[in-house]
Design a protein around this motif. Sequence first.
Motif, short mmCIF file in Angstrom:
data_model
loop_
_atom_site.label_atom_id
_atom_site.label_comp_id
_atom_site.label_asym_id
_atom_site.label_seq_id
_atom_site.Cartn_x
_atom_site.Cartn_y
_atom_site.Cartn_z
N LEU A 134 45.76 10.14 0.13
CA LEU A 134 46.39 9.82 -1.14
C LEU A 134 47.62 10.70 -1.39
O LEU A 134 48.60 10.24 -1.98
N CYS A 137 50.30 9.13 0.46
CA CYS A 137 50.69 7.90 -0.23
C CYS A 137 51.62 8.21 -1.39
O CYS A 137 52.64 7.54 -1.59
N TRP A 166 46.28 16.46 -4.12
CA TRP A 166 46.28 15.16 -4.76
C TRP A 166 46.31 15.26 -6.28
O TRP A 166 47.00 14.51 -6.95
N SER A 202 40.48 8.77 -9.57
CA SER A 202 40.44 9.39 -8.24
C SER A 202 40.48 10.91 -8.31
O SER A 202 40.50 11.57 -7.27
N GLY A 229 40.19 5.62 -4.43
CA GLY A 229 41.39 5.89 -3.65
C GLY A 229 42.05 4.61 -3.16
O GLY A 229 43.29 4.50 -3.13
N ALA A 233 45.99 3.32 -3.83
CA ALA A 233 46.91 2.86 -2.78
C ALA A 233 47.37 1.43 -3.06
O ALA A 233 48.54 1.08 -2.81
#
Length: 267
Positions: A134, A137, A166, A202, A229, A233
């Motif tokens: 993540l 991402c 994250w 998340s 998660g 995304a």
Amino acid sequence: MYSSAGYCLSPNSSIYGTAGPATSSYSSQPTNWEYQNEEVSPDTYMDDHGVTSSPPDYQVETSSRSSTRSKGDRKGSSQQRRSSNRDEFDGPHQFLQPPPPELIAQQNMELPHLPTNLVVHEQDSVLTEVNDRLSRCAFDFVAKYQFPVPLDPSCRKVEQPQDREWTEWVYLLKRLATKRRIPARVLYNGQIKQFITILENSLEMRHAATHKSRPLKDDRNILQLISAGIQVAKLLRDACAMKDLDRLYVETERRIQERTANSRYRS
């Protein structure tokens, strides 16, 4: 789970605060990207807006809103002044009919056991993989659309996804959204109003570090966090991240099912 060289642990910054309700394990002091526990309602977001807005845009918006809100604000403020010292529960109210004693006794019984087939280090490995994926991402999302990342002299610049965990990426994304820097069109189905909720679902990934006091999570909770998660995304429209997290979900679910079957066979 986190590398101390990859994060800024200085407690003196005021740009960011803690991104979640819990305290990160690698430091007992607040980080530079700490979330200040502010509550942000998704209703404050615009349904669609550009990445940046010029001063004239905000002037037009302010003038148009001020004319429609002036009467309502005066009425609302007077009502708030009248009820500021009043507890609504002191006024007219009711009490619900209590459940039957038999039902209360059943509800107060010991909670059912949820299966836990993954040991601690396996859970940490899964959640760390979700956290790292993540972070990558979010890094790609911010870089692709050239969203600004505030600088702080006491914090290293972001040059790779691992430079922030994250939870810190979550806080940056939330601040970009509340400051109207993220347009709805860059998100999946324009879900700008769901942005905060999906990101916060998340945040429990921060507990993937070596927490001696962290209780063992049940199998359903682990799968739920991986699924959260995947939704992040999807919201950020990252097909590669979705595939990686979905693969992790399938592998983790298969491992859990195999151990469940073996446990039943032995019993």
